[in-house]
Write an enzyme that holds these catalytic residues in place. Structure first.
Site, mmCIF file in Angstrom:
data_model
loop_
_atom_site.group_PDB
_atom_site.id
_atom_site.type_symbol
_atom_site.label_atom_id
_atom_site.label_comp_id
_atom_site.label_asym_id
_atom_site.label_seq_id
_atom_site.Cartn_x
_atom_site.Cartn_y
_atom_site.Cartn_z
ATOM 1 C CD GLU A 127 -2.853 -1.165 2.417
ATOM 2 O OE1 GLU A 127 -2.752 -0.251 3.266
ATOM 3 O OE2 GLU A 127 -3.700 -2.076 2.487
ATOM 4 N N GLY A 131 4.761 -0.803 2.812
ATOM 5 C CA GLY A 131 5.568 -1.554 1.858
ATOM 6 C C GLY A 131 6.295 -2.686 2.558
ATOM 7 C CD1 TRP A 156 4.559 0.395 -4.153
ATOM 8 C CD2 TRP A 156 5.103 1.146 -6.177
ATOM 9 N NE1 TRP A 156 5.055 1.670 -4.002
ATOM 10 C CE2 TRP A 156 5.393 2.167 -5.236
ATOM 11 C CE3 TRP A 156 5.370 1.392 -7.539
ATOM 12 C CZ2 TRP A 156 5.938 3.385 -5.606
ATOM 13 C CZ3 TRP A 156 5.908 2.619 -7.897
ATOM 14 C CH2 TRP A 156 6.186 3.586 -6.940
ATOM 15 C CD GLN A 335 33.235 1.438 -17.123
ATOM 16 O OE1 GLN A 335 32.191 1.974 -16.812
ATOM 17 N NE2 GLN A 335 34.337 2.121 -17.400
ATOM 18 N N GLY A 339 31.178 3.875 -24.238
ATOM 19 C CA GLY A 339 30.139 4.806 -24.675
ATOM 20 C C GLY A 339 28.986 4.103 -25.364
ATOM 21 C CD GLU A 362 7.720 -10.932 -5.405
ATOM 22 O OE1 GLU A 362 7.223 -10.966 -4.258
ATOM 23 O OE2 GLU A 362 7.093 -11.267 -6.411
#
Length: 376
Positions: A127, A131, A156, A335, A339, A362
């Site tokens: 709620e 949580g 959620w 990594q 880029g 969970e």
């Protein structure tokens, strides 16, 4: 990777899953994720292939598979499309209260459709203000004629607005764990109101939203287990759910490693593939080792579950280690690509975004540490 499966049936099942994952999931994932579109028809396909009820009894329409096999199916699916694998795990979580705590009449009435693939489930425990502290939930079910009238808000909720049935944990008694019950609601129940989907960092094709319950009427025969027994149902269901997320995390990490290795073989700098440089090779070696350890941990916990032995702490360890591993491995995969890893031309940026939530739902990994510490 090569899997060691105890039966020919299990090996055939993994072969079927790989065929579906490669043929139906992998070609669609980028498009659905980019448009944040829920792949409802793919869940129907998985259901018709028998993949939505694998760990449940055959007599009620399930696949009768050990958890050790079911989790490896999730891992295979997650390697192609995490949102779909997570959805299968959530559906299994939603079927669990009826399968384990329902009466024989409830199981005969509801499970064939739940496990047969046409219906999709949701699990409503959290709620807005409840949580990690699930016992403080405030959604309330008041007696109302031949059933209950439910008021409150759930947060959620995976499959919110897309599910066909909802397990709603609500308060039928006083404060604390003994005042919570579990009710099974159909999606069309008047007063069950899905809200606008959340805008998430990853898993964008997995619909997550709040559910408002505004006087939703639930017949008395939709109470699963005993009145006041809902918290027990929720906690025992989460053991299996945590193992499901652990398997999904390993599948995601394996996909990230496989892609990074392929890239490192092809990408050349200073006249040779970057895989040949120790800085990259050692990074990939650590990623591979962590994945193997994570896989072994979740499979060990699954074997305990299949043997009917206590496994709550082992499920927490698996969820903790596997999801932390997925976060490390996906970050390192970005990594390795440099880029190129930061742009959407390559999937590793999506893998990294998706890995983060695995450490949260969970039960956050901080909660897993609490569970483990208390078991000591």
């Amino acid at each position: 990777m090569e899997r060691f499966l105890s039966t020919e049936e299990a090996a055939d099942l993994i072969g079927l899953v790989r065929e579906i994952a490669d043929g139906e999931l992998a070609p669609r994932v980028d498009d659905f994720e980019a448009r944040a579109q829920f792949p409802r028809e793919l869940f129907r396909l998985l259901g018709r292939a028998g993949l939505l009820g694998l760990p449940f009894d055959v007599e009620h329409g399930g696949g009768g598979q050990p958890y050790e096999v079911y989790l490896q199916v999730l891992e295979e699916l997650a390697g192609r499309w995490l949102a779909v694998a997570e959805g299968v795990s959530v559906h299994s979580l939603a079927c669990y209260p009826t399968a384990v705590f329902g009466t024989e009449t409830q199981r005969k009435r509801h499970l064939p459709d739940m496990l047969g693939g046409e219906l999709l489930g949701a699990y409503c425990l959290s709620e807005p203000q409840s949580g990690s502290d699930a016992a403080s939930l405030t959604t309330r079910a008041e007696p109302d004629g031949d059933g209950y009238s439910v008021h409150g808000t759930k947060a959620w909720i995976t499959h919110a607005g897309k599910a066909d049935f909802y397990n709603v944990f609500c308060r039928t008694g006083g404060p604390g764990t003994t005042g919570i019950s579990c009710l099974l609601l159909d999606a069309g129940t008047p007063g069950l109101l899905p809200q606008a989907p959340e805008r998430t960092m990853g898993l964008r094709s997995s619909t997550v939203a709040q559910i408002v319950l505004d006087g939703a009427h639930v017949p008395a025969d939709r109470l699963l287990g005993e009145a006041g027994g809902g918290f027990k149902i929720a906690m025992s269901a989460l053991d299996g759910g945590r193992l499901g997320i652990a398997a999904c995390a390993v599948g995601l990490a394996q996909a990230a490693l496989d892609y990074a290795v392929g890239y490192a073989k092809d990408r050349e700098q200073f006249g040779r593939p970057i895989l040949e440089f120790q800085g990259v090779g050692f990074m990939l070696a650590d990623m591979a080792t962590q994945i193997s350890a994570a896989r072994a941990l979740y499979l060990s916990a699954a074997r305990l579950r299949d043997a009917g032995r206590p496994h709550s702490a082992e499920a927490a360890k698996a969820k903790l280690f596997c999801t932390d591993t997925a976060m490390r491995v996906t970050t390192d995969a970005v990594q390795v690509l440099g880029g190129a890893g930061y742009v959407t031309d390559h999937p590793v940026e999506r893998y990294m975004r998706e890995a983060k939530v695995l450490q949260i739902f969970e039960g956050t990994n901080q909660i897993q540490r609490l569970v483990i510490a208390r078991s000591l």
